[in-house]
Design a protein around this motif. Structure first.
Motif, PDB file in Angstrom:
ATOM      1  N   VAL A  30     -19.064  50.897 -61.991  1.00  0.00           N
ATOM      2  CA  VAL A  30     -17.942  50.507 -61.256  1.00  0.00           C
ATOM      3  C   VAL A  30     -18.498  49.332 -60.547  1.00  0.00           C
ATOM      4  O   VAL A  30     -17.690  48.318 -60.026  1.00  0.00           O
ATOM      5  N   VAL A  31     -19.709  49.346 -60.084  1.00  0.00           N
ATOM      6  CA  VAL A  31     -20.516  48.017 -59.416  1.00  0.00           C
ATOM      7  C   VAL A  31     -20.244  46.825 -60.266  1.00  0.00           C
ATOM      8  O   VAL A  31     -19.860  45.996 -59.845  1.00  0.00           O
ATOM      9  N   GLU A  32     -20.600  46.889 -61.584  1.00  0.00           N
ATOM     10  CA  GLU A  32     -20.784  45.914 -62.325  1.00  0.00           C
ATOM     11  C   GLU A  32     -19.435  45.431 -62.797  1.00  0.00           C
ATOM     12  O   GLU A  32     -19.144  44.059 -62.761  1.00  0.00           O
ATOM     13  N   ALA A  33     -18.443  46.307 -62.862  1.00  0.00           N
ATOM     14  CA  ALA A  33     -17.110  45.740 -63.117  1.00  0.00           C
ATOM     15  C   ALA A  33     -16.289  45.089 -61.905  1.00  0.00           C
ATOM     16  O   ALA A  33     -15.890  44.038 -62.178  1.00  0.00           O
ATOM     17  N   GLY A  34     -16.955  45.514 -60.801  1.00  0.00           N
ATOM     18  CA  GLY A  34     -16.536  44.960 -59.367  1.00  0.00           C
ATOM     19  C   GLY A  34     -16.970  43.433 -59.416  1.00  0.00           C
ATOM     20  O   GLY A  34     -16.449  42.436 -59.048  1.00  0.00           O
ATOM     21  N   LYS A  35     -18.260  43.448 -59.697  1.00  0.00           N
ATOM     22  CA  LYS A  35     -18.877  41.934 -59.621  1.00  0.00           C
ATOM     23  C   LYS A  35     -18.498  40.998 -60.647  1.00  0.00           C
ATOM     24  O   LYS A  35     -18.265  39.783 -60.547  1.00  0.00           O
ATOM     25  N   ALA A  36     -18.164  41.609 -61.811  1.00  0.00           N
ATOM     26  CA  ALA A  36     -17.656  40.707 -63.019  1.00  0.00           C
ATOM     27  C   ALA A  36     -16.128  40.215 -62.366  1.00  0.00           C
ATOM     28  O   ALA A  36     -15.832  39.193 -62.989  1.00  0.00           O
ATOM     29  N   ALA A  37     -15.568  40.851 -61.641  1.00  0.00           N
ATOM     30  CA  ALA A  37     -14.135  40.354 -61.208  1.00  0.00           C
ATOM     31  C   ALA A  37     -14.454  39.823 -59.846  1.00  0.00           C
ATOM     32  O   ALA A  37     -13.192  39.931 -59.091  1.00  0.00           O
ATOM     33  N   GLY A  38     -15.346  39.052 -59.578  1.00  0.00           N
ATOM     34  CA  GLY A  38     -15.499  38.346 -58.253  1.00  0.00           C
ATOM     35  C   GLY A  38     -15.671  39.393 -56.972  1.00  0.00           C
ATOM     36  O   GLY A  38     -15.002  38.975 -55.880  1.00  0.00           O
ATOM     37  N   ASN A  39     -16.538  40.442 -57.261  1.00  0.00           N
ATOM     38  CA  ASN A  39     -16.765  41.321 -56.220  1.00  0.00           C
ATOM     39  C   ASN A  39     -15.499  41.924 -55.525  1.00  0.00           C
ATOM     40  O   ASN A  39     -15.303  42.040 -54.419  1.00  0.00           O
ATOM     41  N   CYS A  40     -14.702  42.553 -56.494  1.00  0.00           N
ATOM     42  CA  CYS A  40     -13.573  43.246 -56.192  1.00  0.00           C
ATOM     43  C   CYS A  40     -13.082  43.903 -57.300  1.00  0.00           C
ATOM     44  O   CYS A  40     -13.385  43.896 -58.630  1.00  0.00           O
ATOM     45  N   ILE A  41     -12.417  45.070 -57.241  1.00  0.00           N
ATOM     46  CA  ILE A  41     -12.065  46.399 -57.985  1.00  0.00           C
ATOM     47  C   ILE A  41     -10.944  47.022 -57.126  1.00  0.00           C
ATOM     48  O   ILE A  41     -10.784  47.123 -55.848  1.00  0.00           O
TER      49      ILE A  41
END
Length: 71
Positions: free
Chosen positions: A13-24
């Protein structure tokens, strides 16, 4: 849930957030943990962890601080 599996999902979930510009989004987080049936309190801890990791959670309503009733 196995602790190692939970930690693995936190990393995802952290990696997904970082990949999306630090948001999820809350829906993305909830979908990832859907099978684990986390309580609201447990899910809140996940959101707190994301906040510490500087990942903004889109769609999350922050709880308003409780005010004292001095009447």
């Amino acid at each position: 849930m196995d602790i190692k599996e939970f930690q693995k999902k936190l990393v995802q979930v952290v990696e997904a957030g970082k990949a999306a510009g630090n948001c999820i989004s809350t829906s993305q987080v909830e979908e990832l943990f859907r099978e684990d049936e986390l309580s609201e309190e447990q899910l809140g801890k996940v959101y707190e962890y994301l906040n510490v990791q500087k990942i903004q959670v889109i769609g999350r309503q922050e709880e308003a601080p409780q005010q004292k009733d001095d009447s």
